[in-house]
Design an enzyme around this catalytic site. Structure first.
Site, PDB file in Angstrom:
ATOM      1  N   CYS A 131       0.817  -1.222   0.000  1.00 30.50           N
ATOM      2  CA  CYS A 131       0.000   0.000   0.000  1.00 30.50           C
ATOM      3  C   CYS A 131       0.854   1.278   0.000  1.00 30.50           C
ATOM      4  O   CYS A 131       0.548   2.234  -0.720  1.00 30.50           O
ATOM      5  CB  CYS A 131      -0.956  -0.004   1.178  1.00 30.50           C
ATOM      6  SG  CYS A 131      -0.242  -0.642   2.690  1.00 30.50           S
ATOM      7  N   HIS A 243      -2.954   6.293   4.481  1.00 33.77           N
ATOM      8  CA  HIS A 243      -1.514   6.329   4.757  1.00 33.77           C
ATOM      9  C   HIS A 243      -0.970   7.688   4.316  1.00 33.77           C
ATOM     10  O   HIS A 243      -1.322   8.191   3.243  1.00 33.77           O
ATOM     11  CB  HIS A 243      -0.781   5.246   3.954  1.00 33.77           C
ATOM     12  CG  HIS A 243      -0.965   3.848   4.471  1.00 33.77           C
ATOM     13  ND1 HIS A 243      -1.763   3.532   5.548  1.00 33.77           N
ATOM     14  CD2 HIS A 243      -0.423   2.676   4.050  1.00 33.77           C
ATOM     15  CE1 HIS A 243      -1.700   2.222   5.757  1.00 33.77           C
ATOM     16  NE2 HIS A 243      -0.900   1.683   4.857  1.00 33.77           N
TER      17      HIS A 243
END
Ligand code: A2P
Length: 341
Positions: A131, A243
């Site tokens: 990710c 994130h």
């Protein structure tokens, strides 16, 4: 005519997002199959707003009539079942790290290296990147094309959903426990995550880096350019989704904030929000549920010859996982699997 698509790990945080993304983007499906462990078999799960799927046991599933399978049930499950599915003629798009560095498996971010997909037939497996890597390479690609990136220093601020639904539950339960004065229990993270940050994601390697940090380096090289050096510090933070990354790059050609903005401006999947004012940047809570990779706080790094610093945020369950996997499936269908109408 559409495709028969299976989602492996359909009851998990990423698996659910994969089902949502397939439905939202109107992926051409004739049939969608939700697969998970025997523990969840027989349960119901929604697909889009109107349909409900009955979860089936992966261990009993025959992939031979399935066109595409999106896997997000962890590395061990992928290692066992992805080769079997591939051998049965099903094309696997795998979100785990099990096959990412396999030379016979393309590692693809469609905006960045779509042509790598052509090699999918060697194992019938295509890997989805980590990710943190996925959002990083989307931001780096236009800068690399324009200025030639030599080195990247990145610090990540990674949400607990990167550790799956159990990670999200742990943040929730610990936060609640702090307020009601209950004992804090830890299962998924190495230290308390509520009201804390943990500079440790995945296992330690011999050189002192964690495997997550190593992944960011080797995956960026495989996707973007083997000559780019990446040094990362990966940190888990008490955020549910999204994130964030502080990114420092050094380039071959001179770079400043204006030329960098011009290079990034129209790149697909990338949005610049950078107003140098209160609220003039994106934080993870705003990117949750969104598809784009957001770049803010772009500024020249005065401490090196050709350097730039920026802030990069994206929904790790979407571009970092489910969306990228579905985009790979879309590319696969468009370039390689066209069915007769
Ligand atoms: P289950 O809910 O039946 O355990 P997350 O990443 O959010 O933790 O989700 C993990 C996903 O992987 C879940 O859908 C989980 O299913 C699935 N999974 C875990 N182990 C297995 C297994 N051995 N076989 C099939 N699916 C599995």
């Amino acid at each position: 005519m559409g495709y028969k698509v299976a989602v492996v790990g359909a009851t998990g945080a990423v698996g659910r997002e994969m089902l949502t993304t397939l439905a939202e983007r109107n992926f051409p499906v004739d049939e969608v199959v939700a697969l998970a462990s025997g523990r969840s078999a027989g349960g119901q799960i929604s697909f889009g707003e109107k349909k409900t799927l009955t979860v089936q046991d992966l261990a009993k599933y025959d992939f031979s009539t399935t066109d595409i399978a999106l896997f997000s049930a962890g590395g061990d499950v992928s290692k066992e079942y992805a080769p079997k599915a591939g051998a049965a003629g099903c094309i696997v798009i795998d979100n785990s790290s099990a096959f990412r560095m396999d030379p016979d498996v393309p590692l693809v971010v469609p905006e960045v290296n779509p042509d790598a997909l052509a090699r999918y037939g060697r194992k019938n497996i295509i890997a989805n990147p980590n990710c943190s890597t996925a959002q990083l390479v989307v931001a780096l690609k236009p800068l690399h094309d324009a200025f030639g990136i030599k080195r990247v220093v990145v610090s990540t601020y990674q949400s607990v959903s990167g550790a799956g639904k159990d990670g999200m539950d742990e943040l929730f339960n610990q936060t609640r426990a702090v307020y009601v004065n209950d004992p804090i229990t830890r299962e998924n993270f190495t230290k308390q995550i509520a009201f804390n940050v943990i500079p440790h994601i995945d296992v330690f390697m011999d050189d002192g880096f964690t495997k997550e940090e190593w992944k960011m380096s080797v995956e960026t090289k495989k996707i973007l350019d083997p000559d780019i050096d990446v040094v990362a510090t990966c940190v888990r933070v008490p955020v549910f989704i999204g994130h964030s990354e502080a990114v420092f790059i050094e380039t071959k050609k001179p770079i400043d904030e204006h030329s960098a903005r011009a290079a990034m401006k129209d790149f697909p999947g990338l949005l610049i929000v950078d107003h140098r004012a209160d609220e003039g940047y994106v934080s993870p809570i705003e990117c949750a549920g969104e598809d784009a990779v957001y770049v803010s706080r772009i500024r020249k790094d005065p401490t090196v010859k050709n350097g730039l610093v920026f802030w990069c945020v994206s929904d790790n369950l979407r571009k970092g996982a489910a969306l990228n996997a579905v985009q790979i499936a879309e590319l696969l269908v468009a370039r390689h699997l066209k069915k007769a109408a």
